[in-house]
Every structure is written in C-alpha cells, then in structure tokens.
Design an enzyme around this catalytic site. Structure first.
Site, PDB file in Angstrom:
ATOM      1  N   GLY C  15      34.026  29.269  44.203  1.00 34.91           N
ATOM      2  CA  GLY C  15      35.091  29.173  43.885  1.00 34.91           C
ATOM      3  C   GLY C  15      35.694  28.426  45.463  1.00 34.91           C
ATOM      4  N   GLY C  16      36.221  28.160  45.250  1.00 34.21           N
ATOM      5  CA  GLY C  16      37.767  27.980  46.108  1.00 34.21           C
ATOM      6  C   GLY C  16      36.910  27.856  47.632  1.00 34.21           C
ATOM      7  N   ALA C  17      36.851  29.428  47.844  1.00 38.37           N
ATOM      8  CA  ALA C  17      37.196  29.623  49.796  1.00 38.37           C
ATOM      9  C   ALA C  17      35.567  29.740  49.829  1.00 38.37           C
ATOM     10  CB  ALA C  17      37.200  31.173  49.029  1.00 38.37           C
ATOM     11  N   GLY C  18      34.455  29.998  48.461  1.00 41.94           N
ATOM     12  CA  GLY C  18      33.414  29.728  48.557  1.00 41.94           C
ATOM     13  C   GLY C  18      32.969  28.406  49.288  1.00 41.94           C
ATOM     14  N   PHE C 117      58.901  27.708  43.372  1.00 39.22           N
ATOM     15  CA  PHE C 117      58.420  28.457  43.052  1.00 39.22           C
ATOM     16  C   PHE C 117      58.111  30.369  43.519  1.00 39.22           C
ATOM     17  CE2 PHE C 117      54.275  29.968  41.125  1.00 39.22           C
ATOM     18  CZ  PHE C 117      53.535  28.284  40.645  1.00 39.22           C
ATOM     19  N   GLN C 237      48.211  42.650  41.891  1.00 40.45           N
ATOM     20  CA  GLN C 237      49.004  42.308  41.538  1.00 40.45           C
ATOM     21  C   GLN C 237      49.311  42.126  39.372  1.00 40.45           C
ATOM     22  OE1 GLN C 237      50.139  37.952  41.779  1.00 40.45           O
ATOM     23  NE2 GLN C 237      51.825  38.846  42.701  1.00 40.45           N
ATOM     24  N   HIS C 239      50.986  39.463  36.976  1.00 40.13           N
ATOM     25  CA  HIS C 239      52.071  38.263  36.670  1.00 40.13           C
ATOM     26  C   HIS C 239      52.966  38.590  35.620  1.00 40.13           C
ATOM     27  CE1 HIS C 239      53.200  34.365  35.780  1.00 40.13           C
ATOM     28  NE2 HIS C 239      52.805  33.790  36.580  1.00 40.13           N
ATOM     29  N   LEU C 249      47.149  33.491  31.147  1.00 37.73           N
ATOM     30  CA  LEU C 249      49.033  33.223  32.770  1.00 37.73           C
ATOM     31  C   LEU C 249      49.720  31.984  31.707  1.00 37.73           C
ATOM     32  CD1 LEU C 249      49.244  34.072  35.051  1.00 37.73           C
ATOM     33  CD2 LEU C 249      48.579  32.436  35.953  1.00 37.73           C
ATOM     34  N   GLU C 252      54.052  29.861  36.982  1.00 35.02           N
ATOM     35  CA  GLU C 252      55.563  30.257  37.222  1.00 35.02           C
ATOM     36  C   GLU C 252      55.851  28.717  37.434  1.00 35.02           C
ATOM     37  OE1 GLU C 252      55.119  32.411  40.042  1.00 35.02           O
ATOM     38  OE2 GLU C 252      56.063  32.697  41.061  1.00 35.02           O
ATOM     39  N   ARG C 283      56.601  38.479  42.034  1.00 35.03           N
ATOM     40  CA  ARG C 283      56.061  38.229  40.954  1.00 35.03           C
ATOM     41  C   ARG C 283      56.738  39.939  40.397  1.00 35.03           C
ATOM     42  NH1 ARG C 283      51.143  35.307  41.128  1.00 35.03           N
ATOM     43  NH2 ARG C 283      51.834  33.321  40.484  1.00 35.03           N
ATOM     44  N   HIS C 370      46.812  40.317  37.070  1.00 34.93           N
ATOM     45  CA  HIS C 370      46.417  38.910  37.147  1.00 34.93           C
ATOM     46  C   HIS C 370      45.154  39.123  39.386  1.00 34.93           C
ATOM     47  CE1 HIS C 370      47.224  34.337  38.261  1.00 34.93           C
ATOM     48  NE2 HIS C 370      47.954  35.126  39.278  1.00 34.93           N
ATOM     49  N   ARG C 412      51.709  39.684  46.665  1.00 38.11           N
ATOM     50  CA  ARG C 412      51.242  38.108  46.826  1.00 38.11           C
ATOM     51  C   ARG C 412      52.477  37.166  46.268  1.00 38.11           C
ATOM     52  NH1 ARG C 412      48.396  33.255  43.945  1.00 38.11           N
ATOM     53  NH2 ARG C 412      47.724  34.385  42.204  1.00 38.11           N
ATOM     54  N   LEU C 418      45.703  29.990  46.735  1.00 37.74           N
ATOM     55  CA  LEU C 418      45.130  28.737  46.602  1.00 37.74           C
ATOM     56  C   LEU C 418      45.445  28.374  48.034  1.00 37.74           C
ATOM     57  CD1 LEU C 418      45.831  27.107  43.219  1.00 37.74           C
ATOM     58  CD2 LEU C 418      43.613  28.224  44.017  1.00 37.74           C
TER      59      LEU C 418
HETATM   60  C1  LIG Z   1      45.589  32.149  35.465  1.00 39.93           C
HETATM   61  C2  LIG Z   1      45.254  31.922  37.272  1.00 39.93           C
HETATM   62  C3  LIG Z   1      46.137  30.651  37.775  1.00 39.93           C
HETATM   63  C4  LIG Z   1      46.590  31.225  39.086  1.00 39.93           C
HETATM   64  N1  LIG Z   1      46.922  30.190  39.915  1.00 39.93           N
HETATM   65  C5  LIG Z   1      47.420  30.435  40.851  1.00 39.93           C
HETATM   66  C6  LIG Z   1      48.364  29.024  41.492  1.00 39.93           C
HETATM   67  O1  LIG Z   1      49.540  28.520  40.882  1.00 39.93           O
HETATM   68  N2  LIG Z   1      48.257  29.560  42.999  1.00 39.93           N
HETATM   69  C7  LIG Z   1      47.382  30.311  44.127  1.00 39.93           C
HETATM   70  O2  LIG Z   1      47.814  30.529  44.983  1.00 39.93           O
HETATM   71  N3  LIG Z   1      46.870  31.009  42.485  1.00 39.93           N
HETATM   72  C8  LIG Z   1      46.677  30.704  41.756  1.00 39.93           C
HETATM   73  N4  LIG Z   1      45.465  31.804  41.618  1.00 39.93           N
HETATM   74  C9  LIG Z   1      45.157  33.066  42.231  1.00 39.93           C
HETATM   75  C10 LIG Z   1      43.977  32.066  42.512  1.00 39.93           C
HETATM   76  O3  LIG Z   1      43.887  31.102  41.665  1.00 39.93           O
HETATM   77  C11 LIG Z   1      42.615  32.574  43.464  1.00 39.93           C
HETATM   78  O4  LIG Z   1      42.750  33.808  43.557  1.00 39.93           O
HETATM   79  C12 LIG Z   1      41.084  31.868  43.509  1.00 39.93           C
HETATM   80  O5  LIG Z   1      41.473  30.980  43.721  1.00 39.93           O
HETATM   81  C13 LIG Z   1      40.275  32.816  43.939  1.00 39.93           C
HETATM   82  O6  LIG Z   1      39.140  31.698  44.785  1.00 39.93           O
HETATM   83  P1  LIG Z   1      37.512  32.678  45.308  1.00 39.93           P
HETATM   84  O7  LIG Z   1      37.447  31.140  46.078  1.00 39.93           O
HETATM   85  O8  LIG Z   1      37.812  33.826  46.005  1.00 39.93           O
HETATM   86  O9  LIG Z   1      37.215  32.779  43.527  1.00 39.93           O
HETATM   87  P2  LIG Z   1      36.796  32.024  42.750  1.00 39.93           P
HETATM   88  O10 LIG Z   1      37.121  30.460  42.421  1.00 39.93           O
HETATM   89  O11 LIG Z   1      37.295  33.184  41.790  1.00 39.93           O
HETATM   90  O12 LIG Z   1      35.112  31.789  42.657  1.00 39.93           O
HETATM   91  C14 LIG Z   1      34.458  33.363  42.875  1.00 39.93           C
HETATM   92  C15 LIG Z   1      33.010  32.603  43.098  1.00 39.93           C
HETATM   93  O13 LIG Z   1      31.472  33.891  42.831  1.00 39.93           O
HETATM   94  C16 LIG Z   1      31.211  33.280  42.445  1.00 39.93           C
HETATM   95  N5  LIG Z   1      30.544  35.089  42.372  1.00 39.93           N
HETATM   96  C17 LIG Z   1      31.479  36.284  41.936  1.00 39.93           C
HETATM   97  N6  LIG Z   1      30.039  37.009  41.771  1.00 39.93           N
HETATM   98  C18 LIG Z   1      28.962  36.617  42.371  1.00 39.93           C
HETATM   99  C19 LIG Z   1      27.937  37.490  42.242  1.00 39.93           C
HETATM  100  N7  LIG Z   1      27.566  38.921  42.090  1.00 39.93           N
HETATM  101  N8  LIG Z   1      26.711  36.539  42.296  1.00 39.93           N
HETATM  102  C20 LIG Z   1      26.957  35.137  42.267  1.00 39.93           C
HETATM  103  N9  LIG Z   1      28.253  34.597  42.867  1.00 39.93           N
HETATM  104  C21 LIG Z   1      28.778  35.339  42.557  1.00 39.93           C
HETATM  105  C22 LIG Z   1      31.572  32.963  40.728  1.00 39.93           C
HETATM  106  O14 LIG Z   1      30.626  32.304  39.539  1.00 39.93           O
HETATM  107  C23 LIG Z   1      32.806  32.049  41.868  1.00 39.93           C
HETATM  108  O15 LIG Z   1      31.852  31.357  41.580  1.00 39.93           O
HETATM  109  C24 LIG Z   1      45.825  32.202  40.199  1.00 39.93           C
HETATM  110  C25 LIG Z   1      44.649  32.653  38.941  1.00 39.93           C
HETATM  111  C26 LIG Z   1      44.608  33.016  37.833  1.00 39.93           C
HETATM  112  C27 LIG Z   1      43.619  33.953  37.275  1.00 39.93           C
END
Ligand SMILES: Cc1cc2nc3c(=O)[nH]c(=O)nc-3n(C[C@H](O)[C@H](O)[C@H](O)COP(=O)(O)OP(=O)(O)OC[C@H]3O[C@@H](n4cnc5c(N)ncnc54)[C@H](O)[C@@H]3O)c2cc1C
Ligand code: HEM
Ligand code: SF4
Ligand code: F3S
Ligand code: FES
Lengths: 124, 235, 597, 144
Positions: C15-18, C117, C237, C239, C249, C252, C283, C370, C412, C418
């Site tokens: 995801g974004g973090a990874g 926001f 949280q 939402h 979702l 906001e 929220r 959420h 949060r 993000l």
């Molecule tokens: C609908 C929605 C709207 C949002 N809107 C906002 C916003 O407007 N602003 C904001 O700041 N935040 C928002 N958020 C929150 C934010 O998007 C998330 O908290 C953030 O994107 C999480 O990123 P991440 O990289 O931690 O996880 P993710 O992007 O979910 O990535 C997780 C990754 O881990 C991998 N993974 C998981 N388990 C395993 C495993 N066992 N083995 C291998 N890979 C695995 C998955 O494949 C995926 O690639 C929103 C969240 C949602 C649900």
C-alpha cells in the site's frame, strides 16, 4: 497448469458488446473478401483463355455477386465511418450512434441491390 | 428472491477443461454480485475461487464476465442483471482457476508504456510544486481514474485476436502521461505505441469503453493518442 | 527448502506505506516488496478526501496549527514529538509526491489545491482551514498509483500475490518472513536483514465497514504471535458517513465542500454538538452525534440512519447562514456541476449502490468502521518498540495503518493517515536500509517454514464441522454491536466471551478445498484466525480502559480521565495469555485540556 | 497562469514508424478511393450511363473505371470511356486499392503471426504481391 488463452470466434460473438465486434469482423471479411476477389479478377483477365473464363464464371454466379457486393458495400460504408471517427476523436463519444446510422444506410442499399441482382439472375 | 447463478468452474488440479455449475441461492435485489459469490463460497462450495478486495469498485480485483459482458462483480447489483446470472472469467488471459485469470500478461503490457512520470528538468528553485493550470490538469483527468482492472483489454476483439496487442488499458496509462503538461517523455511513449502491436491494432470496436467500470472514455482516449501521433499536438 | 530468497530489506505490504518504504529502501539496499494483492489493489487506493499539509496555498496555515489540531484530534493521546515531526515533514512529503508526478487538483494559479477537512482549523479564528491537498475524490488512488509507478521506474523487486504467513525472528532480531505464493501454493522463505510490516488495518472485524476484504490484520496478528505487543488497540475509528448498510465510505470531503447532516425530522443537528465547526467536527464527535440522534428516535423513518445533504440549494443556504466565504471573500456558492466535478466518485457510488443522485437527493448514511488507530508500536523512525523504555527489535519495522507511532492517539483526523503512510513509510524504509548496511544475515533455522506449514495443516485437517463464513459473520456482528461506537462493561464482556467461544469453534473449522493453486478458502480461513486473535485483543484493551477518549466512548465512564488514563495500552501475548502493560504519552507543547469543537 | 503549447516533431511523435504511416495511409487511401469512385460514378452518369447500362455495370465501372468493364453493355461507342483520363483514374484507384488491400492483409496476418521472423516474411511477401498485382493491373488497364 491452467487453461491456455483461447478466444474462439463463437465465444467472441457471444460477448455482449455494442456491435463493434460484429462490424470489426464484417469489415475484416469484407476487406479480405475484396482482396481475394480483385486478385482473382486481375489474374483471370491476365491469363485469359479458358482458365480465365472459368474463374470469371465464378463471379457471374448470383450468390457470389451478392457476397462480393456485401463485402464492397459494407467495407466502404464502415470504412468511411472508421475514417471519420478516427480523424475527429471528439466524435468517438457517438460511436454507437454512428454504427446505428451505418446500418440504417447499409441495409436498404444492400437490400435493394440484392433485389436487383436476384431479379437479373432469375431472368426477370 | 431466489436467483440462479451459473458459474464457470475449473480446477487445474483435477479438470482437463472448465465446465459450468448452476447454483440456486437466495439474494436481495440490492446485493452485489460479489455478495452472491461470497455467499456461494461461504455456504455452498468453499473451493470457488475469485479475486476481490475493496468491494466497492475501486481496486480492480474482481473483473469477471457477467451475462456476457465484462464488469466488476462488486459494482454490479443483482437488480441490474436479473435473477438469472452467468459468471465467467474474463476473456483472452490464461485461466488459473475458476474465475481467476493470469494477470501477468496484462501487467507486462502496462509496464511497456513507461507508466511513470518522467521529468528530468530541475525542480522549481523554491522547492515548491511544478505549476500546472486547472485546464492542463483537466486535460488528462479522465485517464487518471484507471484502476487496471482489465475489463477493457479483455473485452477488446483485437486483443482476443492477438494477445500481443498492448491493449486499451496500456494505452489509457500512456494517455495519462502523454497529456500531462509536466511530463517530458511523450515522444518515447508514442514511439512505443507506433510499434506493430501498438495503437494501430485498435479498430475502434468500442467494447472497451462500454466495459470500463470507471466510465473512462477509452476509445476516445485512444483516438486522442492516435491524433497526437499524427499531429504532434499534445494540448 | 527449495524456495529461499535473500534480500537486505523485505517490505510486507504494497500500500502507500509499503511502497514508500520500498522506494526509499531500494535506493540503498537490495529490497523486495511482498504483497498478497497486486500493489495497485491495496486499500490505500480507496482513500478519497485528501492528504493534509500546511501548504497554505489558499490561505494562511502553519505546521504548528496542524500539530495542535492533530494533538487535539487525538484527544491528547497522540505522542507530540512524533506529531510535530509528521506535521513538519508534511509539506515536503506532499511536494515530493507532486514531484513524482501525482496529479493533484490545482488552484487557479497552478498550485496544489486544498480543501477543508474535519478538525483542521485556523488556530487563531477557530474556523476550518483548507489543508487537505487532493486529486478529486481519489487522492489515495493517485498516491498508490504514483508510488507504484515510481517503484517500477526504480526497478523495485515485487512479489505480487504472495501472502506472508510468518515472521522469522532469531536471537531477538528480524531475519525474514515466510510467504505462500498464491498461484502455486508453494511456501517461500524470504531471508532478510530488515523486515518492514505495512499490512494495513483490520476493519473486517466489524459488520459495517469501509474496509477491504484484505483488511484482516495479518501483520499485527503475526507479530502478536511472536510476542511483540500491540498498542492502543481499543481505539478504532468509526467514520460518520458510510453508505447505509453497505458501509462504503462517503468522504468527509463532502462536508468539506459544504454538505450537511440532516436527521429524520429534517433538522440540521450538528450545531447542537459542535457549535463552532458544526458538520466539520472531528470524526468521533460526529459519529457519536449521529448515533445519539438515532438512539433518541430522530433517525430517518425510525431506522438507524440519517441523511447527508450535498444538494447545491441546501449547501448554499447553510453556507450563507454560517457566513462561509470563498478565499477571495465572496459568499460561498456552488452549483451541481461543481459538486460533480469535485466529488465524481462519490456521486457514482450513490448512483450505483443506492440508486440515489446526490445532486437532487439526500444520501442515507450511517457510521461505518473505518480506521485502526492502534497497532504495532513504533517510534518516529518506524522502528518497532516493545516497551515504555523505547527498546527496539533490531531489524523490525512497521509503517502505515498497521503501525501505531502514535500520531493519531485516540482519534485520527481525516487526511492524516495518508500523510502518516508517506512520512513514516519513508523513514521506515530509510532506517531499514541503513540498518541492513551494517548488519549481518542471521543464520536461518533448519525449518523456517515449520510454523506456517503447521498452521495450514491444522486448518486443512480440522474436523470440518464449523464454517468460516458463519464464524466470521458472528464475529463481525458481535464486535460491531458490542465493541462499536458506544461501549459498556456488560456488552464488551459479552463480546469477549463470544470471541473466545468463536476461537474455540474455529479450531474445528473445515476447509474442503485441498488444492494448492489459489486455495482462497484456506487463506480466508487463515485470515479469520487473525481476525479472531485481534478481536480478542481489541475487546480486552477496551474493557480495560475505564474512561472515554476519542474513538473509545464508554457509557459507563463517559468522561476523559487524564489522571489515570493518559497512557498508551500495550498488550502482548505471553504463553498464550494476553497481558496488559502501559506506555507513557509524549507531551511536549500542548497540555491536555477539554476538547470542544 | 500561461499555458505553453507542446508540439512534437515528425520523428518524435512516432509517425516515422511503418505502422503509424500505414495507419494514416489506410485512412487517407480510403478517402482517396471514395473520391475516385465518386468521380468515376459522376463521369459515367455524365457520359449517359443512365440509358444504356444496368446497375451492376455502373457499379463495376465506378469501382474500376476501366473500359473492359463496360464492353458488354449496350453502349454505341466506348471511345469516351477509354480516354487517358479514365485510364489514369483507374490506375490511381488500382494503386490505392492494392496498397490499401495488401496492407490490410498484413494487418490481419499480424494478429496470427507474432514472431519477429514470421512478420518479416509476411511483409516481404506482401511487397511482392503488391508489386505484381499493381504491374499486372496497370498492364491490363493500359492495353485494353
Ligand atoms: C474508504 C477509505 C477512505 C479513506 N480516506 C482517507 C483520506 O481521505 N485521507 C487519509 O489520510 N486517509 C484515508 N483513509 C485511510 C488510509 O487510506 C489508510 O489508512 C492507508 O491508506 C493505509 O495504508 P497502508 O499502506 O498502511 O495499507 P494498505 O494500503 O491497505 O496496504 C496494505 C498492504 O498490505 C498487503 N498485505 C496485507 N496483509 C498481507 C500479508 N499477509 N502478506 C502480504 N501482504 C499483505 C496488502 O496486499 C496491501 O498491499 C481512508 C481509508 C478508507 C478505507
Ligand atoms: C471505399 C473503399 C474503401 C474504404 C473506405 C476502406 C476503408 C478501410 C479502413 C478505414 C480500414 C481500416 C480499418 C481499421 O483499421 O479498423 C480498412 C482496412 C482494410 N481494408 Fe479497406 N477500404 C476500402 C477499400 C478496400 C479495398 C478495395 C480492399 C481490398 C483490396 C480493402 C481491404 C482492406 C483490408 C484487408 C483491411 C484490413 C481489415 C482489418 O484490419 O481487419 N479495402 N479499409
Ligand atoms: S481503462 Fe477502465 S476498464 Fe480499462 S483497466 Fe482502466 S479502469 Fe479497467
Ligand atoms: S475494444 Fe479494442 S479495438 Fe479499440 S476501441 Fe477498444 S481497444
Ligand atoms: S473488489 Fe475492488 S473492484 Fe471489486
């Protein structure tokens, strides 16, 4: 392991698309059909004689005439549609409508021609 | 109400070829087709394999053919497709199991488009953002929506005919960068698209546009790239 | 062991973090990114509203204000050193994304556009400030795409559709992970010096949620099994605006653009609960307000939902009443087209799933589960910290929603997540590569895959009477009803009981699919195991915290209690039993005070 | 904000690639053939085809204005139908049609032959085919 990539013509035709597939296939058939026809015709005229006459005989046949006229007419009308839309991409939004218009032009024209061909062929 | 769901099944470890299995299940007309698949997997046959994640049409995992047309199972409601539903894998990619296809060829084509921002010029001196007017930004907004679900590419007759064709999804990705006023590699992408398996293989069949769950005007985007190739104009 | 791969740094999650971690780590070290989904399908792509940074592109804004808002939003549980670090980094983080090509919306003079926001304010006037940089209502999608694209450009190694099942820890140090390749069912050992977890949250514990099917808390559960504690797991949280029943979702940003909440009587109710920022309160406040309206019989048609109204007439009428203005001082006024242009995806969701057109009709909404505030405890460099003394596990890192830095504390603020993933993803990546430079590979044990294999075997050989689908539904229902927005001793105790019962039943779960290729049934069962484990942790932590703070609202302890509870929960598994400890909160600039909006 | 216009040179935009050139040629030749066909059709009507020829003959002439195509009709004299103007029109149509048609066949073949070498052979073959057909066709037009 797994099933290989495989899209047969019938599978493709079963896809519920907006007629773009049908026109694509017919355009292709039309183009290839005409190509073969022209090649045959040129060859026949070139060789002349009995052999040439025999080949030319094939397309005197009314069924073949209908087929080749279909190729020509469809390919020409569809080709014009493709050309216009390709040169003005803005019009691509109206592609389904364009295909409807195309059929509306094609069907009466082709129907009329088939009628004429058949009338001539059946000695009318 | 009771609905009939006919699903393409193929188990690579047992079957030589796929077959169709029909299930009768209860469903609400506001259920997503994905919910129906989940229910069948949960209660009838756990082995049923399909991809899914977000469940609301933004991740692109669950592209399948529903009643003969490519859709996202999570963005299609039972009320939209009726009480007799056929679910099959998308066409033109090797089938791995049930509704799961091999996505590698699809992503390989995507990667050929240099699908990343290229701008080697120095950044603005104040370290701030590169400027871009709202109109310039709007120019490529449409194609930034793509979620790489493959609905378009696997609905394209030209792609069915030849899997070598890069496919509409790849061209959509190229479009996103070609028309970005900040990007500097439009020429490289156009050169790639000018290859034999490139953009000339699009015969404006339009299936892609109808299939796109993000409502991207795919055919039009492709047309714009073709015109960019012909005229050189990128505005 | 046939499949062993060696990398300096391995990132779990794309995801974004990874991706951010992978991008930065790969600049200095041999790096692999493993993900159970194709990277572009990660849940970051679902994020809609925006990413916050005090760019000040429309009006005056400062990182200090951003910091204060975040601290206040967190109900003073956030660690202020980390928050200050994040809000200072924010501006550069967002600019860096722009430099990577992210197509932000633009201001008329070509800069990054921003929108208001919930909880983000001008500290001097108390009015909402435009701080959320956005790309229409698909900011997360654009972040995810942009980062993935940059990773492709930089030739990062990806293991797509590999699910990590176990973490390898040797002599107290990270040594790699074990993953299953979904398309073959083969186990792979990825031997590494640094391991970064970025696996996202676990919202699938709840019945109504905005979270993806993939949000099963794999990373947190795996580490929990290795004795690593989890922090502040009671804080989840809700939402305020999810689509009724489905939980999808509605950002906001809708309220940022002027949308208002309306109850069953047709009244706007937020001014009662947050007189100054009204519908743009934080929220937890809004969710509770909606819940209270519903409980007091003012839901629509007596059902458990209210309306969100973004019809231009309503927006303009209420904006005039609030005295809201455009940046140039003219009265705020929007048209249907502008709503459509700014929120295209939301409009699409409503049309598809509800058959409702938000431009002419109101949207039925209810609070939806959420965001995971708690998670794997880390410091601001992404290093996993196991106690109050700051002891780190060498080579182990976490970032993103699965981590708890903690910058979000008890609640949060929208758009801060993000920001969290790009800032801390980056630092985790940098640190992990730095560590790998000077560390050696630990020697792998003879059978590194043993734990993963036996977990699978146990599932395959279960007696087969219990059903994954049923257990998971019962779990979700219990958690949503009893450990949801409002909590009390009795309900939570019942939920904990239920979770433990389900854990027992889970031991007899039956997996019918014996194949290897894409055995999704087996994987789903394994994921349910994680959810059950996490659910117990959440219920225990929540029962234990006897106060109300942020996302944790107890009917039996309605007040915040700074004297006893201004501290983080750390919960760890020792010999199969959960044990609770505490960690102090870092307070630097802002002393806790009452939180009113 | 001022907008800067971006335009790529011929080479940069990929237009020098075979495929891109032929894509454009296919459309332009389509338009060209349309123009020539319409020209031949009007010519036939002007020369009095309405009275002496049936529908099929007119069509045959329109698609290939070669005098051999009207020899079997009731025309009193075919002199006006055999002028160099028509021979030139016919030649232009022939060249456009063969180039367009043969490249069309190449496009179809490329769907099924995807190897580097196979495609080279197809192109070689198509060039041979095209020249042969064009030469024979020209010979026929100018000798009839
Ligand atoms: C609908 C929605 C709207 C949002 N809107 C906002 C916003 O407007 N602003 C904001 O700041 N935040 C928002 N958020 C929150 C934010 O998007 C998330 O908290 C953030 O994107 C999480 O990123 P991440 O990289 O931690 O996880 P993710 O992007 O979910 O990535 C997780 C990754 O881990 C991998 N993974 C998981 N388990 C395993 C495993 N066992 N083995 C291998 N890979 C695995 C998955 O494949 C995926 O690639 C929103 C969240 C949602 C649900
Ligand atoms: C008025 C006359 C004609 C018009 C308007 C026309 C138009 C077109 C157009 C626009 C295409 C491109 C289709 C695409 O890329 O999607 C095409 C392809 C083709 N044309 Fe024509 N054409 C005409 C005459 C001919 C003739 C006379 C022949 C045969 C000698 C021919 C054979 C072909 C073939 C084989 C193709 C390739 C089909 C395919 O790609 O599937 N065309 N035509
Ligand atoms: S263009 Fe549309 S259909 Fe094609 S991959 Fe992108 S989102 Fe899917
Ligand atoms: S379906 Fe295919 S042919 Fe072109 S218009 Fe779409 S890519
Ligand atoms: S599950 Fe994400 S698009 Fe359908």
């Amino acid at each position: 392991m797994g099933l290989k990539r495989d899209v047969s013509l019938s599978t493709g035709l079963r896809y519920r698309g907006p007629a773009g597939y049908l026109t694509f296939i017919l355009h292709r058939i039309g183009g290839v059909g005409m190509g073969i026809f022209i090649a045959m015709h040129i060859l026949a005229s070139f060789v002349g004689g009995r052999f040439g006459g025999a080949i030319n005989g094939i397309y005197e046949n009314w069924a073949f005439q209908i087929f080749i006229f279909f190729c020509v007419l469809f390919h020409a009308i569809n080709g014009l549609r493709i050309t216009i839309l390709d040169l003005f991409p803005k019009l691509l939004d109206y592609l389904p409508e364009a295909i409807w218009i195309e059929w509306a032009v094609f069907i009466p024209l082709f129907g009329l021609s088939v009628f004429v061909i058949l009338k001539t062929a059946l000695g009318g | 109400m009771e609905i009939t769901v006919k699903i393409f099944r193929y188990n690579p470890e047992k079957d030589q070829r796929g077959n169709y299995v029909t299930y009768k299940v209860e469903a609400d007309e506001n259920d997503r087709v994905l919910d129906v698949l989940e229910y069948i997997k949960g209660k009838v046959d756990g082995a049923l394999a399909f991809r899914r994640s977000c469940a609301h049409g933004v991740c692109g995992s669950d592209a399948v053919r529903i009643n003969g047309r490519n859709m996202l199972a999570c963005k299609t409601l039972v009320r939209d497709v009726g009480s007799s539903i056929t679910v099959e894998p998308i066409l033109g990619l090797p089938i791995k199991k049930d509704l799961i296809v091999d996505m590698e060829p699809f992503f390989d084509n995507y990667k050929k488009m240099l699908p990343y921002f290229i701008n080697e010029s120095p950044l603005p001196e104040n370290g701030r953002e590169r400027l871009q007017s709202p109109e310039e930004r709007a120019r490529f907004d449409e194609t930034t929506k793509c979620i790489l679900c493959a609905c378009c590419t696997t609905s394209c007759p030209s792609y069915w005919a030849s899997g070598e064709y890069y496919g509409p999804a790849a061209i959509v990705s190229a479009h996103r960068f070609i028309f970005d006023s900040r990007d500097e590699a439009a020429d490289q992408r156009l050169q790639i698209l000018a290859e034999t398996d490139g953009i000339a293989r699009c015969h404006t069949a339009y299936n892609c546009t109808v299939a796109c769950p993000r409502e991207i005007k795919v055919t039009k985007a492709i047309g714009e790239v073709k015109m960019a190739m012909m005229t050189g104009k990128l505005d | 062991m046939a499949n062993v791969h060696q990398f300096d740094v391995v990132v779990v999650g794309a995801g974004g973090a990874g991706l951010m971690a992978g991008l930065y780590a790969s600049r200095n070290a041999k790096t692999a990114v493993i993900s159970k989904l194709y990277p572009t399908r990660s849940h970051t792509g679902a994020a809609q509203g925006g990413i916050s940074a005090a760019l000040g592109n429309y009006e005056e804004d400062k990182p200090e204000w951003h910091m204060y808002d975040t601290v206040k939003g967190s109900d003073y549980l956030g660690d202020q050193d980390a928050i200050e670090f994040m809000t200072n980094e924010a501006i550069n983080a967002v600019l860096e994304l722009e430099h990577m090509g992210l197509p932000f919306d633009r201001t008329p003079d070509g800069r990054i556009s921003q929108r208001p926001f919930g909880g983000h304010t001008n500290n001097e006037t108390g009015k909402p400030v435009r701080r959320a940089a956005h790309a229409a209502d698909r900011t997360g999608h654009m972040i995810l795409q942009t980062l993935y694209q940059q990773c492709l450009k930089n030739k990062v190694n990806f293991f797509d559709e590999y699910q990590v099942l176990d973490f390898i820890m040797i002599n107290g140090k990270a040594a790699g992970v074990v993953a299953v390749e979904l398309s073959t069912g083969e186990l792979h050992t990825i031997h590494a010096k640094s391991v970064i977890f970025a696996t996202g949250g676990h919202g699938r514990i709840f019945e109504v949620t905005s979270n993806a099917y993939a949000y099963t808390g794999d990373g947190a559960a795996i580490l929990l099994r290795h004795g690593i504690p989890l922090e502040d797991m009671e804080f989840f949280q809700f939402h305020p605006t999810g689509i009724y029943k489905l939980g999808i979702l509605i950002t906001e940003g809708v309220r940022g653009e002027g949308g208002i909440l309306i109850n069953g009587k047709g009244e706007r109710f937020m001014p009662k609960y947050a007189p100054s920022v009204k519908d743009l309160a934080s929220r937890d406040v809004v969710s509770r307000a909606i819940y209270t309206e519903i409980k007091e019989g003012r839901g629509v048609d007596g059902k458990n939902y209210v309306y969100l109204d973004v019809r231009p007439e309503s927006v303009n009428r209420f904006a005039a009443m609030d005295g809201r203005t455009n940046p140039d001082g003219s009265p705020y006024n929007i048209t249907g087209e502008q709503v459509l242009a700014k929120l295209p995806d939301i409009i699409d969701f409503c049309r598809v799933y509800l058959g409702v057109d938000p431009i002419t009709q109101m949207m039925p909404i209810q609070p939806t589960a959420h965001y995971t505030m708690g998670g794997i405890p880390t410091n601001k460099y992404g290093e996993v910290v196991v106690d109050d003394k700051g002891t780190v596990v060498p080579g182990l890192y976490a970032a993103g929603e699965c981590a708890c830095v903690s910058v979000h504390g008890a609640n949060r603020l929208g758009t801060n997540s993000l920001l969290d993933i790009v800032v801390f993803g980056k630092y985790a990546g940098l640190r992990a590569a730095e560590y790998a430079k000077q560390a050696d590979f630990e020697k792998l044990p003879a059978d590194a895959e043993a734990v993963a294999r036996s977990a699978f075997e146990a599932l395959r050989n279960g007696s087969g009477k219990e059903n994954v689908f049923d257990i998971s539904n019962e779990l979700k229902k219990a958690m949503f009803e009893d450990v949801g927005i409002y909590r009390n001793e009795k309900d939570m105790a019942a939920a904990l009981e239920k979770v433990r019962e389900l854990q027992k039943r889970f031991k007899n779960v039956g997996v019918k699919d014996t194949g290897k290729i894409f055995n999704t049934e087996l994987l789903n069962a394994w994921e349910l195991g994680n959810l059950l484990e996490i659910a117990e942790v959440i219920a225990m932590s929540a029962l234990n915290r006897k106060e109300s703070r942020g996302g944790h609202s107890r009917e039996d302890y309605p007040e915040r209690d700074d004297k006893n509870w201004l501290k983080h929960t750390l919960i760890a598994k020792k010999n199969g039993k959960l044990e609770i400890n505490y960690k102090s909160v870092s307070i630097t600039k802002h002393q806790p005070k009452a939180r009113v909006y | 904000m001022t907008k800067k216009s971006r335009t790529l040179s011929l080479k940069q935009r990929g237009l020098m690639n075979f495929e891109a050139i032929m894509w454009l040629f296919t459309r332009l030749s389509a338009l060209g053939m349309y123009a020539l066909i319409l020209f031949a059709l009007t010519g036939a009507l002007v020369m009095g085809a309405r009275n002496n020829m049936n529908f099929a003959d007119v069509m045959r002439w329109a698609f290939m204005p070669n005098v051999s195509h009207v020899q079997s009709t009731d025309l009193a004299s075919t002199d006006t139908w055999a002028t160099p103007l028509w021979k030139l029109t016919a030649s232009a149509l022939l060249l456009l049609a063969t180039a367009h048609g043969v490249h069309g066949l190449v496009v179809v073949a490329d769907d099924y032959i995807t190897g580097e070498r196979g495609r080279r052979y197809v192109r070689l073959l198509s060039i041979l085919l095209m020249t042969a057909m064009s030469l024979i066709g020209l010979w026929l037009i100018w000798t009839s």
